[in-house]
Write an enzyme that holds these catalytic residues in place. Structure first.
Site, PDB file in Angstrom:
ATOM      1  N   GLU A   1      -4.735   2.158  -4.290  1.00 48.92           N
ATOM      2  CA  GLU A   1      -3.271   2.181  -4.316  1.00 48.92           C
ATOM      3  C   GLU A   1      -2.672   0.889  -3.756  1.00 48.92           C
ATOM      4  O   GLU A   1      -1.476   0.828  -3.469  1.00 48.92           O
ATOM      5  CB  GLU A   1      -2.750   3.380  -3.522  1.00 48.92           C
ATOM      6  CG  GLU A   1      -2.927   3.315  -2.014  1.00 48.92           C
ATOM      7  CD  GLU A   1      -4.303   3.779  -1.531  1.00 48.92           C
ATOM      8  OE1 GLU A   1      -4.418   4.100  -0.336  1.00 48.92           O
ATOM      9  OE2 GLU A   1      -5.244   3.817  -2.338  1.00 48.92           O
TER      10      GLU A   1
ATOM     11  N   ASN B   1      -2.892  12.645  -3.540  1.00 50.64           N
ATOM     12  CA  ASN B   1      -3.937  12.989  -4.504  1.00 50.64           C
ATOM     13  C   ASN B   1      -4.549  14.356  -4.214  1.00 50.64           C
ATOM     14  O   ASN B   1      -4.740  15.180  -5.114  1.00 50.64           O
ATOM     15  CB  ASN B   1      -5.044  11.925  -4.485  1.00 50.64           C
ATOM     16  CG  ASN B   1      -4.794  10.816  -5.501  1.00 50.64           C
ATOM     17  OD1 ASN B   1      -4.052  10.995  -6.464  1.00 50.64           O
ATOM     18  ND2 ASN B   1      -5.386   9.672  -5.270  1.00 50.64           N
TER      19      ASN B   1
ATOM     20  N   ASP C   1       0.843  -1.196   0.000  1.00 41.87           N
ATOM     21  CA  ASP C   1       0.000   0.000   0.000  1.00 41.87           C
ATOM     22  C   ASP C   1       0.878   1.247   0.000  1.00 41.87           C
ATOM     23  O   ASP C   1       1.849   1.338   0.766  1.00 41.87           O
ATOM     24  CB  ASP C   1      -0.911   0.007   1.233  1.00 41.87           C
ATOM     25  CG  ASP C   1      -1.908   1.144   1.201  1.00 41.87           C
ATOM     26  OD1 ASP C   1      -2.959   0.993   0.559  1.00 41.87           O
ATOM     27  OD2 ASP C   1      -1.630   2.197   1.818  1.00 41.87           O
TER      28      ASP C   1
END
Length: 272
Positions: free
Chosen positions: A185, A150, A142
């Site tokens: 992700e 983001n 991860d």
């Protein structure tokens, strides 16, 4: 005589027309051995064309009946029909292969998608049930603080980071490993044949390479900040299902996050 000549001539024309789809099929193929076989077929057709020409010339010397010219005519017709059919079949198979590949590939990261991952994990666990000596590990990876990345730098930058990460993981994984995007992700690696120590070593190598890499994994005004990853590892236990293995790897990943991120945790080290 002229009818016999025309039949042989049209047979030769059909053979000549067959060369075009034959060499287009060669262009569609990726296997060099198959390409060689199709090129040899084209060469053989060329030899037949020359033979047809010789026989057509011989017709004027020794006028034959119509049986042999008819055989030449329908022989050429048969070859051209088979050649065009083979070309169409090759194109259809290529389309099917492309669609199948798209069906199991994540469109952004260009690695396997979750559907392929879940099927592969079930198959890997099934093999372990059938082979007592089977060893299997699962890595869940991860990207740390990905939502912040983001929100701060935009989804386009986030996508670029994921694409770069996918390339890095594919380069570090073994040929037998399955690298797949699990969601968002998160990326999973099915490491068949890897025991606990080998899986942790692979995970640590991935974590270090990501932390050290600057190729597409950094951001900010001068791209001085780079992403890190947390990794949870689980090794298959006898009698365990694919879902249970996945759950333990996810728990280990959660523990890695709780430990401060940018670290590797094996499920056997988790408490509770």
């Amino acid at each position: 005589m002229w009818l016999a000549f025309a039949l042989v001539l049209f047979g030769a024309l059909f053979l000549f027309l067959a060369l075009s789809p034959i060499y287009r099929v060669v262009g569609e193929l990726s296997d060099e051995h198959l390409k060689l076989q199709w090129r040899l077929l084209g060469l053989l057709v060329g030899v037949f064309i020359v033979s047809y020409g010789i026989y057509a010339f011989d017709i004027f010397m020794h006028p034959p009946g119509l049986l042999v010219p008819l055989i030449f005519f329908f022989g050429g017709l048969f070859v051209v029909m088979v050649a065009f059919l083979a070309e169409k079949t090759a194109k259809d198979l290529k389309k099917i292969s492309t669609l199948e590949q798209e069906n199991i590939t994540d469109p952004l990261m260009k690695i396997h998608n979750r559907r392929f991952f879940e099927g592969s994990l079930k198959e890997a666990v099934k093999r372990c049930y059938l082979q007592p000596s089977c060893v299997l590990s699962l890595l869940m990876i991860d990207v740390d603080h990905f939502k912040l990345l983001n929100d701060t730098h935009g989804h386009q930058k986030g996508d670029e980071v994921l694409v770069a990460l996918a390339g890095l993981l594919q380069g570090l994984a073994r040929k037998s490993d399955v690298v797949a995007r699990y969601g968002g992700e998160e990326v999973c690696i099915i490491a068949s044949g890897a025991n606990e120590d080998e899986a942790v070593l692979l995970a640590e190598r991935i974590r270090e390479k990501v932390a050290q890499s600057t190729a597409g994994l950094c951001f900010g005004a001068k791209e001085t900040a780079c992403v890190t990853v947390s990794i949870g590892v689980a090794t298959w236990r006898e009698g365990e299902s694919a879902g249970q293995l996945l759950k333990r790897a996810d728990k280990a990943l959660y523990q890695a996050k709780a430990n401060g991120r940018n670290c590797v945790v094996h499920a056997d080290a988790c408490v509770g």
